[in-house]
Scaffold this active site. Sequence first.
Site, PDB file in Angstrom:
ATOM      1  N   ASN A  62       1.588   3.029  -2.674  1.00 54.89           N
ATOM      2  CA  ASN A  62       0.842   3.935  -3.565  1.00 54.89           C
ATOM      3  C   ASN A  62      -0.442   4.416  -2.891  1.00 54.89           C
ATOM      4  O   ASN A  62      -0.822   5.575  -3.038  1.00 54.89           O
ATOM      5  CB  ASN A  62       0.511   3.240  -4.894  1.00 54.89           C
ATOM      6  CG  ASN A  62       1.692   3.247  -5.848  1.00 54.89           C
ATOM      7  OD1 ASN A  62       2.048   4.285  -6.405  1.00 54.89           O
ATOM      8  ND2 ASN A  62       2.328   2.084  -6.026  1.00 54.89           N
ATOM      9  N   GLY A  88       0.787  -1.228   0.000  1.00 54.05           N
ATOM     10  CA  GLY A  88       0.000   0.000   0.000  1.00 54.05           C
ATOM     11  C   GLY A  88       0.820   1.280   0.000  1.00 54.05           C
ATOM     12  O   GLY A  88       0.338   2.304   0.482  1.00 54.05           O
ATOM     13  N   ASN A 141      -5.129   2.441 -13.346  1.00 56.15           N
ATOM     14  CA  ASN A 141      -4.213   1.492 -12.701  1.00 56.15           C
ATOM     15  C   ASN A 141      -2.796   1.991 -12.888  1.00 56.15           C
ATOM     16  O   ASN A 141      -2.492   2.699 -13.847  1.00 56.15           O
ATOM     17  CB  ASN A 141      -4.353   0.107 -13.355  1.00 56.15           C
ATOM     18  CG  ASN A 141      -3.430  -0.929 -12.733  1.00 56.15           C
ATOM     19  OD1 ASN A 141      -3.242  -0.951 -11.506  1.00 56.15           O
ATOM     20  ND2 ASN A 141      -2.844  -1.787 -13.545  1.00 56.15           N
ATOM     21  N   MET A 182      -4.363  -6.967  -6.820  1.00 54.26           N
ATOM     22  CA  MET A 182      -3.914  -8.197  -7.480  1.00 54.26           C
ATOM     23  C   MET A 182      -5.039  -9.043  -8.075  1.00 54.26           C
ATOM     24  O   MET A 182      -4.832 -10.211  -8.379  1.00 54.26           O
ATOM     25  CB  MET A 182      -3.085  -9.051  -6.496  1.00 54.26           C
ATOM     26  CG  MET A 182      -1.884  -8.342  -5.932  1.00 54.26           C
ATOM     27  SD  MET A 182      -0.790  -7.716  -7.217  1.00 54.26           S
ATOM     28  CE  MET A 182       0.013  -9.222  -7.717  1.00 54.26           C
ATOM     29  N   LYS A 183      -6.225  -8.475  -8.195  1.00 54.60           N
ATOM     30  CA  LYS A 183      -7.335  -9.224  -8.797  1.00 54.60           C
ATOM     31  C   LYS A 183      -7.705  -8.581 -10.125  1.00 54.60           C
ATOM     32  O   LYS A 183      -7.530  -7.378 -10.301  1.00 54.60           O
ATOM     33  CB  LYS A 183      -8.570  -9.199  -7.879  1.00 54.60           C
ATOM     34  CG  LYS A 183      -8.311  -9.768  -6.513  1.00 54.60           C
ATOM     35  CD  LYS A 183      -8.197 -11.268  -6.565  1.00 54.60           C
ATOM     36  CE  LYS A 183      -7.749 -11.824  -5.229  1.00 54.60           C
ATOM     37  NZ  LYS A 183      -7.422 -13.245  -5.266  1.00 54.60           N
ATOM     38  N   ILE A 184      -8.238  -9.407 -11.030  1.00 54.84           N
ATOM     39  CA  ILE A 184      -8.649  -8.864 -12.328  1.00 54.84           C
ATOM     40  C   ILE A 184     -10.150  -8.617 -12.300  1.00 54.84           C
ATOM     41  O   ILE A 184     -10.939  -9.536 -12.040  1.00 54.84           O
ATOM     42  CB  ILE A 184      -8.254  -9.831 -13.464  1.00 54.84           C
ATOM     43  CG1 ILE A 184      -6.727  -9.956 -13.472  1.00 54.84           C
ATOM     44  CG2 ILE A 184      -8.764  -9.333 -14.819  1.00 54.84           C
ATOM     45  CD1 ILE A 184      -6.195 -10.982 -14.440  1.00 54.84           C
ATOM     46  N   LEU A 185     -10.530  -7.372 -12.522  1.00 54.46           N
ATOM     47  CA  LEU A 185     -11.954  -7.029 -12.506  1.00 54.46           C
ATOM     48  C   LEU A 185     -12.616  -7.521 -13.792  1.00 54.46           C
ATOM     49  O   LEU A 185     -12.023  -7.411 -14.879  1.00 54.46           O
ATOM     50  CB  LEU A 185     -12.115  -5.507 -12.377  1.00 54.46           C
ATOM     51  CG  LEU A 185     -11.591  -4.931 -11.049  1.00 54.46           C
ATOM     52  CD1 LEU A 185     -11.485  -3.410 -11.114  1.00 54.46           C
ATOM     53  CD2 LEU A 185     -12.476  -5.361  -9.873  1.00 54.46           C
ATOM     54  N   HIS A 240       1.073   0.430 -13.327  1.00 56.94           N
ATOM     55  CA  HIS A 240       1.768  -0.826 -13.604  1.00 56.94           C
ATOM     56  C   HIS A 240       3.266  -0.558 -13.649  1.00 56.94           C
ATOM     57  O   HIS A 240       3.697   0.422 -14.258  1.00 56.94           O
ATOM     58  CB  HIS A 240       1.268  -1.402 -14.943  1.00 56.94           C
ATOM     59  CG  HIS A 240       1.899  -2.717 -15.261  1.00 56.94           C
ATOM     60  ND1 HIS A 240       1.502  -3.887 -14.646  1.00 56.94           N
ATOM     61  CD2 HIS A 240       2.923  -3.037 -16.080  1.00 56.94           C
ATOM     62  CE1 HIS A 240       2.262  -4.880 -15.094  1.00 56.94           C
ATOM     63  NE2 HIS A 240       3.123  -4.394 -15.962  1.00 56.94           N
TER      64      HIS A 240
END
Length: 194
Positions: free
Chosen positions: A22, A20, A112, A95-98, A114
């Site tokens: 960021n 966390g 996001n 870390m999850k893909i929406l 990256h």
Amino acid sequence: MEKLIGKNKINSVIFFSGTGSNLRNLIKFSKKRKFPIKVSFVVSSNNKAKGVLFAKKKKIKYYTFNFKEKKNIENRLIKLLKKEKIQLILLAGFMKILSKRFIKEFKYPILNIHPSLLPKYKGLNTHQRVINNKEKYSGCTVHLVNEKLDSGKIVMQKKVKVLKSDNSLRLKARVLRQEHKLYPLAIYKFISNL
Ligand code: GRF
């Protein structure tokens, strides 16, 4: 995608899963009078994330969701985001893909950050792959989220030189320092251009 309008701060949430850094940085910026967002609450996919401790300590409203039942959780999240009139989601180490359906139903932008110069090095383990491939430069990218992983429109990027002495941890630390500068700038640019 709905437009964000008005002169008030944009009602935002931050999704995260880990350390966390960021998250902390964006919360700090959101408290500045001229920064265009306010953070209503934060969402973690991991109830043991360090960022959750930070939210507790700073008395920031937070929710933790176990994304195992993704469809169900996304439905609950959509209801919550609508109820709280959220207009912007900021992913910060989430870390999850929406799902495509979630992105479509939310209607507002999702940003996001990256840790690579997209479109190169999408996905995980970027720094080690950059080093293995002997790249001269790496960096970070803020982009809009669409249904494909790390593939939405790029808002801003920052290059970071890869040093001979770098290993993935050293490179990660230098890229992260740039992420903390880039994400607030990119949010500012993105909102100013709407
Ligand atoms: C950052 O490198 C970010 O670019 C990536 O995940 C990492 C999260 O770090 N998506 P932190 O939790 O913000 O410290």
